[in-house]
Write a protein that holds these residues in place. Structure first.
Motif, PDB file in Angstrom:
ATOM      1  N   ALA A   1       0.830  -1.201   0.000  1.00  0.00           N
ATOM      2  CA  ALA A   1       0.000   0.000   0.000  1.00  0.00           C
ATOM      3  C   ALA A   1       0.865   1.253   0.000  1.00  0.00           C
ATOM      4  N   ARG A   2       1.927   1.239   0.796  1.00  0.00           N
ATOM      5  CA  ARG A   2       2.824   2.397   0.809  1.00  0.00           C
ATOM      6  C   ARG A   2       3.472   2.598  -0.550  1.00  0.00           C
ATOM      7  N   ALA A   3       3.884   1.487  -1.176  1.00  0.00           N
ATOM      8  CA  ALA A   3       4.536   1.589  -2.477  1.00  0.00           C
ATOM      9  C   ALA A   3       3.585   2.163  -3.525  1.00  0.00           C
ATOM     10  N   ALA A   4       2.325   1.758  -3.449  1.00  0.00           N
ATOM     11  CA  ALA A   4       1.338   2.232  -4.422  1.00  0.00           C
ATOM     12  C   ALA A   4       0.745   3.585  -4.051  1.00  0.00           C
ATOM     13  N   ARG A   5       1.082   4.077  -2.861  1.00  0.00           N
ATOM     14  CA  ARG A   5       0.561   5.356  -2.370  1.00  0.00           C
ATOM     15  C   ARG A   5      -0.963   5.349  -2.257  1.00  0.00           C
ATOM     16  N   ILE A   6      -1.475   4.251  -1.713  1.00  0.00           N
ATOM     17  CA  ILE A   6      -2.908   4.141  -1.456  1.00  0.00           C
ATOM     18  C   ILE A   6      -3.082   3.580  -0.051  1.00  0.00           C
ATOM     19  N   SER A   7      -4.319   3.546   0.433  1.00  0.00           N
ATOM     20  CA  SER A   7      -4.589   3.005   1.760  1.00  0.00           C
ATOM     21  C   SER A   7      -4.662   1.485   1.706  1.00  0.00           C
ATOM     22  N   VAL A   8      -4.448   0.862   2.858  1.00  0.00           N
ATOM     23  CA  VAL A   8      -4.614  -0.590   2.962  1.00  0.00           C
ATOM     24  C   VAL A   8      -6.050  -0.970   2.612  1.00  0.00           C
ATOM     25  N   TYR A   9      -6.993  -0.159   3.042  1.00  0.00           N
ATOM     26  CA  TYR A   9      -8.391  -0.428   2.726  1.00  0.00           C
ATOM     27  C   TYR A   9      -8.598  -0.508   1.212  1.00  0.00           C
ATOM     28  N   SER A  10      -8.075   0.468   0.479  1.00  0.00           N
ATOM     29  CA  SER A  10      -8.253   0.485  -0.974  1.00  0.00           C
ATOM     30  C   SER A  10      -7.587  -0.706  -1.630  1.00  0.00           C
ATOM     31  N   LEU A  11      -6.424  -1.091  -1.116  1.00  0.00           N
ATOM     32  CA  LEU A  11      -5.705  -2.225  -1.695  1.00  0.00           C
ATOM     33  C   LEU A  11      -6.512  -3.512  -1.537  1.00  0.00           C
ATOM     34  N   LEU A  12      -7.025  -3.758  -0.328  1.00  0.00           N
ATOM     35  CA  LEU A  12      -7.815  -4.967  -0.098  1.00  0.00           C
ATOM     36  C   LEU A  12      -9.131  -4.922  -0.864  1.00  0.00           C
ATOM     37  N   LEU A  13      -9.741  -3.740  -0.930  1.00  0.00           N
ATOM     38  CA  LEU A  13     -10.989  -3.608  -1.684  1.00  0.00           C
ATOM     39  C   LEU A  13     -10.763  -3.909  -3.155  1.00  0.00           C
ATOM     40  N   ALA A  14      -9.642  -3.461  -3.706  1.00  0.00           N
ATOM     41  CA  ALA A  14      -9.338  -3.740  -5.113  1.00  0.00           C
ATOM     42  C   ALA A  14      -9.270  -5.243  -5.365  1.00  0.00           C
ATOM     43  N   ALA A  15      -8.647  -5.977  -4.446  1.00  0.00           N
ATOM     44  CA  ALA A  15      -8.571  -7.432  -4.593  1.00  0.00           C
ATOM     45  C   ALA A  15      -9.960  -8.063  -4.513  1.00  0.00           C
ATOM     46  N   LEU A  16     -10.810  -7.536  -3.634  1.00  0.00           N
ATOM     47  CA  LEU A  16     -12.168  -8.073  -3.511  1.00  0.00           C
ATOM     48  C   LEU A  16     -12.986  -7.789  -4.766  1.00  0.00           C
ATOM     49  N   VAL A  17     -12.921  -6.560  -5.267  1.00  0.00           N
ATOM     50  CA  VAL A  17     -13.673  -6.201  -6.472  1.00  0.00           C
ATOM     51  C   VAL A  17     -13.245  -7.069  -7.642  1.00  0.00           C
ATOM     52  N   ARG A  18     -11.950  -7.228  -7.822  1.00  0.00           N
ATOM     53  CA  ARG A  18     -11.451  -8.054  -8.921  1.00  0.00           C
ATOM     54  C   ARG A  18     -11.919  -9.498  -8.769  1.00  0.00           C
ATOM     55  N   SER A  19     -11.928 -10.009  -7.541  1.00  0.00           N
ATOM     56  CA  SER A  19     -12.333 -11.394  -7.310  1.00  0.00           C
ATOM     57  C   SER A  19     -13.806 -11.605  -7.626  1.00  0.00           C
ATOM     58  N   VAL A  20     -14.656 -10.681  -7.160  1.00  0.00           N
ATOM     59  CA  VAL A  20     -16.087 -10.806  -7.426  1.00  0.00           C
ATOM     60  C   VAL A  20     -16.366 -10.674  -8.918  1.00  0.00           C
ATOM     61  N   GLY A  21     -15.696  -9.739  -9.575  1.00  0.00           N
ATOM     62  CA  GLY A  21     -15.902  -9.549 -11.007  1.00  0.00           C
ATOM     63  C   GLY A  21     -15.513 -10.765 -11.820  1.00  0.00           C
ATOM     64  N   GLU A  22     -14.375 -11.368 -11.477  1.00  0.00           N
ATOM     65  CA  GLU A  22     -13.900 -12.536 -12.221  1.00  0.00           C
ATOM     66  C   GLU A  22     -14.825 -13.730 -12.030  1.00  0.00           C
ATOM     67  N   VAL A  23     -15.239 -13.994 -10.799  1.00  0.00           N
ATOM     68  CA  VAL A  23     -16.066 -15.177 -10.519  1.00  0.00           C
ATOM     69  C   VAL A  23     -17.460 -15.024 -11.104  1.00  0.00           C
ATOM     70  N   TYR A  24     -18.033 -13.840 -11.012  1.00  0.00           N
ATOM     71  CA  TYR A  24     -19.410 -13.643 -11.476  1.00  0.00           C
ATOM     72  C   TYR A  24     -19.488 -13.104 -12.905  1.00  0.00           C
ATOM     73  N   GLY A  25     -18.339 -12.940 -13.547  1.00  0.00           N
ATOM     74  CA  GLY A  25     -18.342 -12.516 -14.941  1.00  0.00           C
ATOM     75  C   GLY A  25     -18.888 -11.123 -15.156  1.00  0.00           C
ATOM     76  N   ARG A  26     -18.507 -10.180 -14.277  1.00  0.00           N
ATOM     77  CA  ARG A  26     -18.995  -8.813 -14.386  1.00  0.00           C
ATOM     78  C   ARG A  26     -17.859  -7.887 -14.786  1.00  0.00           C
ATOM     79  N   ASP A  27     -18.140  -6.967 -15.712  1.00  0.00           N
ATOM     80  CA  ASP A  27     -17.116  -5.990 -16.077  1.00  0.00           C
ATOM     81  C   ASP A  27     -17.315  -4.667 -15.334  1.00  0.00           C
ATOM     82  N   ARG A  28     -18.431  -4.544 -14.613  1.00  0.00           N
ATOM     83  CA  ARG A  28     -18.684  -3.372 -13.770  1.00  0.00           C
ATOM     84  C   ARG A  28     -19.376  -3.830 -12.499  1.00  0.00           C
TER      85      ARG A  28
END
Length: 464
Positions: free
Chosen positions: A250-277
């Protein structure tokens, strides 16, 4: 009367922040759930009850949010889709009770802490239970309509200072009331403000529709109508070493830990459920007006964030999600009920559950941004050993007030993580009557993998 606090005790509209809480409150059968925030302090030592009573009066007279009561046009408050409120009294009284001979101290404490607030009366209840001459339990109960997490820190600071001042342990003067929640609610409902909000609600509703807000994740129970939910948990654990790596990323990307974990969750839900938004919910702090950071009241609000999964570059996607989180603070003043009605169809006067417009919801406790939150320690009441007391509270099975409220919750995946002893632990929660278990487990597995791999994905930013 405290400085700058309105003397008008007439009817006051709900603030936009209270709007979502009222919708949420009405989503439940009243016998099933109470939207109150209750905690207890165990006080050991020579307590000056009179000084505590005076301190309570001082603080509650300064913050008019603590003296609000609902005014409804029905015999049963939850039947009113949009009540107003009024200010009651000059302060909140402190009730002092003893333990009767027929009850144990545990029974007395359980009776007080489990007692829900009556929506036809005050939305704050303060009770001091005397267990022994040198041992008390101070129970503080607030309806969420007038209180939030930040309010707790403000209240405890001001309450201890007011008590310590009376005990001669502090010489600083009492603070003045430089912010009125009553005036805030009125400004929030001024005609020109409401007109501006209507335009912003329409624009936000368009964005949410474009991101599939009205199109729930595919499941086995799209037409779910049961008023009770079968919620199940998939445990989540990240070790101390993994947490250290996540924070470094998170420090390297200059974002919060919350945003980093949320990004992983969003990507996971999108991939499994086949959603692009997708649409996710976060809690925005909502304290955006000058002076509100030191005010007690409900300011936080659940806000929907729109995510485009077509952003494939990992670094760009992290910043896309982080930008959505930061932008959420600008949307906390939009009334949730009106926003939901603009995207969905309200069934009669049924209420909308707080995540009805979202596919996922993420809570992170104990770690904020790049630093760890400090755990609760001793409360600095002069001459006392004062500590938050963890007590068990039991609630009946959740029953929703309508099928619309039940569906509004069932379609959402909830991730809740908490920092404890250097580890992140928690669970991914889903409604088993709606979601296919194998799909949710696939989301959990992919989330774990992506979170562990994120250091590799963002490592190239170290020198940026």
């Amino acid at each position: 009367m405290p400085e700058n606090v309105s003397s008008d005790t007439g009817r006051i509209p709900l603030s936009s922040r209270q709007d979502w809480c009222w919708e949420w409150t009405r989503s439940y059968d009243p016998a099933s759930y109470s939207m109150d925030l209750t905690w207890a302090l165990r006080l050991r030592g020579s307590l000056d009850v009179g000084a505590l009573r005076d301190a309570v009066a001082e603080v509650t007279s300064r913050h008019d949010a603590l003296r609000l009561a609902l005014v409804t046009g029905t015999a049963h408050p939850l039947d009113d889709p949009r009540p107003v409120q009024r200010v009651t009294g000059g302060y909140v009284p402190l009730d002092v009770v003893g333990v009767g001979a027929s009850h144990s101290s545990e029974e007395a404490i359980d009776r007080i802490t489990s007692l829900p607030l009556d929506l036809t009366g005050p939305l704050v209840r303060l009770t001091l239970i005397r267990l022994a001459p040198d041992e008390h339990v101070f129970v503080l109960a607030f309806h969420h309509m007038v209180f939030d997490g930040a309010s707790r820190r403000i209240l405890m600071r001001e309450l201890t200072e007011a008590y310590n001042r009376r005990m001669g342990a502090m010489s600083t003067p009492a603070p003045t009331a430089d912010f009125s929640y009553v005036d805030f609610a009125r400004r929030d409902n001024a005609p020109d403000v409401l007109a501006s909000k209507r335009l912003r609600v329409a624009d936000r509703a368009r964005v949410l529709r474009e991101h599939g807000s009205a199109e729930p994740l595919g499941g086995t129970g799209v037409a779910l109508s049961a008023l009770t939910g079968d919620y199940r948990l998939i445990p989540m654990t990240f070790t101390t070493g993994q947490v250290t790596s996540i924070r470094r990323s998170a420090r390297a990307a200059r974002i919060s830990v919350y945003s980093l974990l949320l990004a992983a969750l969003v990507r996971s839900v999108g991939e499994v459920y086949g959603r692009d938004r997708l649409v996710g919910t976060t809690i925005a702090h909502g304290r955006t007006e000058a002076g509100s950071t030191s005010a007690i009241g409900l300011f936080c609000a659940p806000v929907e964030m729109a995510f485009d999964l077509g952003v494939r570059d990992p670094a760009d996607f992290l910043h896309h999600v982080h930008g959505a989180v930061r932008h959420a603070a600008n949307l906390a003043d939009l009334p949730s009920g009106e926003k939901a009605s603009s995207v969905l169809v309200r069934e009669g006067d049924d209420a909308f559950f707080r995540t009805c417009l979202s596919h996922l919801d993420f809570r992170l406790t104990g770690i904020t941004g790049l630093v760890l939150d400090r755990p609760d320690g001793p409360i600095p009441f002069h001459g006392l050993d004062a500590r938050l007391w963890e007590y068990p509270r039991t609630f009946p099975e959740l029953i929703y007030a309508s099928a619309q409220a039940a569906r509004g919750n069932a379609g959402t995946l909830f991730l809740d993580l908490r920092m404890s002893d250097g580890e992140l632990t928690g669970f991914l929660c889903y409604e088993a009557g709606y979601h296919d278990e194998s799909s949710v487990r696939a989301v959990a597995d992919l989330f774990r993998r992506l979170t562990v791999q994120l250091p590799l994905l963002t490592g190239r930013l170290q020198g940026a």
